[in-house]
Design an enzyme around this catalytic site. Structure first.
Site, PDB file in Angstrom:
ATOM      1  N   LYS A 176       0.821  -1.227   0.000  1.00  0.00           N
ATOM      2  CA  LYS A 176       0.000   0.000   0.000  1.00  0.00           C
ATOM      3  C   LYS A 176       0.852   1.273   0.000  1.00  0.00           C
ATOM      4  O   LYS A 176       0.438   2.315  -0.527  1.00  0.00           O
ATOM      5  CB  LYS A 176      -0.926   0.002   1.216  1.00  0.00           C
ATOM      6  CG  LYS A 176      -1.935  -1.146   1.244  1.00  0.00           C
ATOM      7  CD  LYS A 176      -2.993  -0.987   0.192  1.00  0.00           C
ATOM      8  CE  LYS A 176      -4.058  -2.065   0.290  1.00  0.00           C
ATOM      9  NZ  LYS A 176      -5.021  -1.991  -0.804  1.00  0.00           N
ATOM     10  N   GLU A 204     -10.318   5.216   3.339  1.00  0.00           N
ATOM     11  CA  GLU A 204     -11.064   4.122   3.947  1.00  0.00           C
ATOM     12  C   GLU A 204     -10.099   2.955   4.096  1.00  0.00           C
ATOM     13  O   GLU A 204      -9.098   2.887   3.367  1.00  0.00           O
ATOM     14  CB  GLU A 204     -12.268   3.753   3.068  1.00  0.00           C
ATOM     15  CG  GLU A 204     -12.003   2.771   1.949  1.00  0.00           C
ATOM     16  CD  GLU A 204     -11.021   3.233   0.891  1.00  0.00           C
ATOM     17  OE1 GLU A 204     -10.106   2.452   0.592  1.00  0.00           O
ATOM     18  OE2 GLU A 204     -11.153   4.348   0.371  1.00  0.00           O
ATOM     19  N   SER A 262       2.051  -9.646  -0.548  1.00  0.00           N
ATOM     20  CA  SER A 262       1.647  -8.237  -0.539  1.00  0.00           C
ATOM     21  C   SER A 262       1.767  -7.546   0.817  1.00  0.00           C
ATOM     22  O   SER A 262       1.841  -6.333   0.891  1.00  0.00           O
ATOM     23  CB  SER A 262       0.210  -8.122  -1.043  1.00  0.00           C
ATOM     24  OG  SER A 262      -0.637  -8.923  -0.246  1.00  0.00           O
TER      25      SER A 262
END
Lengths: 397, 271
Positions: free
Chosen positions: A86, A108, A376
């Site tokens: 991210k 969010e 990830s």
């Protein structure tokens, strides 16, 4: 008219209240002009290297493949600052917000990884930050909530609807409808209205770019398979992007089958492929017969979303990427295996991709193949969830 | 027969503006919701704007979100919504009925089928809050085929280009937003930009109705002075349903009084 194509084939678009269209145009304009701005691109590069810690390694698993001819490599996005992929894209979006002279960020989060990444970059760039999170997710991901708060973000619990990522997305959009003049909505995945799927993809491409170089350096050939988990689908698009034209590389996206596709308690919209309009885009959506959006389910809150980025639907329709699903049980088993055999604690999201890689490996142990799994994120945030799951299954020794 | 045209002509003659209440169909349940419609019309509603409940109403604030949930809890679904409207249409053949419906409900049913059913049911207009002009083409095509008015929202940040398109495609009425954000009475409405009104009026004769956050009669009176043809009030009425839905009589009385008061503020001059 948009500057870039707002659709991937028939999927995507801008399905938002009219009031948000100028804000989306402004964002698209800022993104397009920034792509030609060397200083802007240098800033991103600098932060990716010196703040986030890129490049991340490509690690060969030495133990889980024993007795087989398969080589499994992990692209280690878990080692990125913040603990997940991210971070790659929040750097880009935060710099775009600054370029647009916006001082507030709305975000969010489901598992909290996008929230943590957003809080980090806002802290670094001195941007005011508020993050919507479902009450259910706040309970599931308390550690990440604490991280976000420590970095100065305001967490806004969402108690409407399913109290998960879906409702957090709705609330963030509602907030943005009233605050777009001074705030930027930092969507965390390749979903939502145009230009978000394009922007997020651009900033996640770095994963695939590095992976290609690293596998050529280490093996001298392309891998047979690249596997990534898919919720909204940003880590998958990130690693797939640089291999899409290399057709000898098979690409596989793994959706969460939750308690089983047949139970309806899953988060795998591509398995049914019912197209609809939700969260600003035309895409595959879990919905009932009348078009009401259905509640998704996954042990991993990062994958607990009833839709998927529109490019994934496009890639599926064109048969370039194969989409499969893995249950909660299978993901937990993979989680435990990687912990015990490789000393790596994967995020529950990534455990879905690992589970599928192990499945492929065990299908034909003699087959000589190279598989790359996009790891990830790291799994510290999921420890309590895993412990509870295993306790319930009475498997914990 | 264009019920909106007839209505606005009629109101003009009476020197009145249009008062349009908005409620969600089936809140708190099918039968009470029908009775609420009777109360609204009896106390002065000139037209009706009815919401088809949706699981994820992103343009709406908490009051209307809860209203959707109450409606779902009572077992309402899309087909029942059409039945509901059919009943009203039979009872009130002349009142304009508009529906507010999120895109996925239409898309799921098939855009052509949806508009066809609207036509069959006697619906006058469709407003889709999550479809901006950029994506409206296919919806407009079928709206026109089935002779349904397309209601466009003109936000306070609309530029010349948006205003031109809204004026070109909007029929029935144009929904002018009082402010940014979502529905609800928490954030008060502000008087619209006179430039936007004048540009809309230059480009089209379609009446302007203002909505979002309208609950004050003085505000309505001021609004009408600057050339708005009427108002849409939703959350302020739905708040009464939320407060009193367990006491029918109190709920009906309370809604009746409120609607009478709001309608009164749209009467410019007594005949």
């Amino acid at each position: 008219m948009t500057l870039l194509n707002s659709y991937f084939g028939n999927f995507g678009g801008m399905y938002v209240p009219q009031i948000l269209i100028p804000a989306l145009y402004q964002l698209e304009d800022a993104f397009v002009s920034s792509q030609k701005d060397k200083n802007f691109l240098m800033k991103i590069k600098y932060l990716l290297k010196n703040y986030a810690g890129r490049p991340t390694p490509l690690t060969l698993c030495k133990n889980i493949t024993k007795g087989t001819n398969t080589k499994i490599y992990l692209k280690r996005e878990d080692l990125l600052h913040g603990g997940a992929h991210k971070t790659n894209q929040v750097i880009g979006q935060a710099l775009l917000a600054v370029r647009m002279k916006k001082k507030e960020i709305i975000a969010e989060t489901g598992a909290g990884q996008h929230g943590v990444a957003t809080a980090m970059i806002c802290s670094l760039l001195n941007l005011k930050c508020r993050i919507y999170m479902g009450k259910k997710d706040i309970q599931r991901q308390n550690l990440n909530v604490l991280r976000m708060k420590l970095m100065g973000a305001k967490i806004i619990p969402v108690s409407t609807g399913t109290q998960t990522l879906k409702d957090a997305c709705n609330e963030a959009l509602r907030d943005w409808s009233g605050s777009y003049e001074k705030s930027h909505y930092m969507i965390g995945t390749v979903a939502g209205p145009h230009p978000y799927p394009t922007i997020v993809k651009e900033y996640q491409k770095i994963i695939g770019k590095e992976t290609k170089q690293q596998i050529l350096d280490q093996e001298g050939i392309f891998p047979n398979l690249i596997i990534a988990c898919v919720g909204g689908g940003s880590n998958a698009i990130g690693i797939f992007s640089n291999f899409i034209k290399n057709e000898q590389v098979n690409l596989i996206g793994v959706e969460p089958a939750g308690k089983g596709i047949d139970t309806g308690k899953h988060g795998a919209p591509l398995q049914n492929e019912k197209i609809g309009i939700y969260f600003g885009m035309k895409s595959a959506i879990m919905q009932n017969q009348e078009g009401q959006i259905q509640e998704s389910w996954s042990i991993s809150s990062g994958l607990d979303f009833p839709s998927i980025g529109p490019e994934h639907v496009f890639l599926k329709k064109n048969n370039r990427v194969k989409y499969v699903s893995i249950t909660d049980d299978e993901a937990i088993n993979a989680f435990v295996t990687l912990c015990k055999k490789e000393g790596i604690i994967p995020a529950l999201e990534s455990s879905h991709a690992i589970a599928y890689a192990i499945k492929i490996m065990n299908k034909n142990t003699k087959k000589k193949q190279i598989i790359i799994v996009n790891l990830s994120g790291r799994g510290d945030k999921d420890l309590i969830t895993v412990e509870n799951f295993l306790k319930n299954k009475r498997k914990l020794k | 027969m264009n019920r909106y045209k007839n209505l606005f002509n009629h109101l003009k003659k009476k020197n009145e503006a249009c008062f349009t209440p908005f409620i969600i169909i089936g809140d708190p349940n099918f039968e009470d919701s029908l009775s609420i419609i009777d109360i609204l019309i009896k106390n002065g509603a000139d037209a009706l704007e009815l919401g088809i409940p949706f699981s994820d109403p992103i343009a709406d604030g908490i009051t209307i979100q809860k209203s959707n949930l109450r409606s779902f809890s009572s077992g309402i679904n899309v087909q029942k919504c059409f039945k509901f409207i059919q009943k009203i249409r039979i009872k009130y053949p002349n009142i304009p009925i508009g529906i507010l419906v999120y895109a996925n409900i239409i898309f799921n049913k098939g855009i052509k089928n949806f508009y066809s059913e609207c036509s069959f049911t006697g619906i006058d207009s469709v407003l889709i809050p999550d479809v901006p002009l950029q994506e409206y083409k296919i919806f407009l095509k079928y709206a026109n085929i089935f002779n349904i008015n397309s209601i466009f929202i003109c936000p306070p940040n609309a530029d010349k280009n948006i205003i031109e398109k809204i004026s070109l495609y909007g029929t029935g009425y144009i929904y002018l937003l009082s402010r940014s954000g979502v529905t609800g009475t928490k954030n008060e409405a502000i008087l619209p930009d006179k430039k936007i009104i004048s540009m809309l009026k230059q480009k089209s004769n379609t009446p302007l109705l203002q909505g979002f956050g309208i609950s004050d009669t003085m505000y309505i009176k001021n609004l009408l002075k600057i050339g708005i043809s009427g108002v849409i009030c939703g959350s302020v009425i739905i708040e009464k349903i939320e407060k009193y839905y367990k006491k029918n009589i109190v709920m009906y009385n309370s809604i009746g009084k409120l609607v009478k008061k709001l309608k009164k503020s749209t009467i410019l001059k007594k005949n």
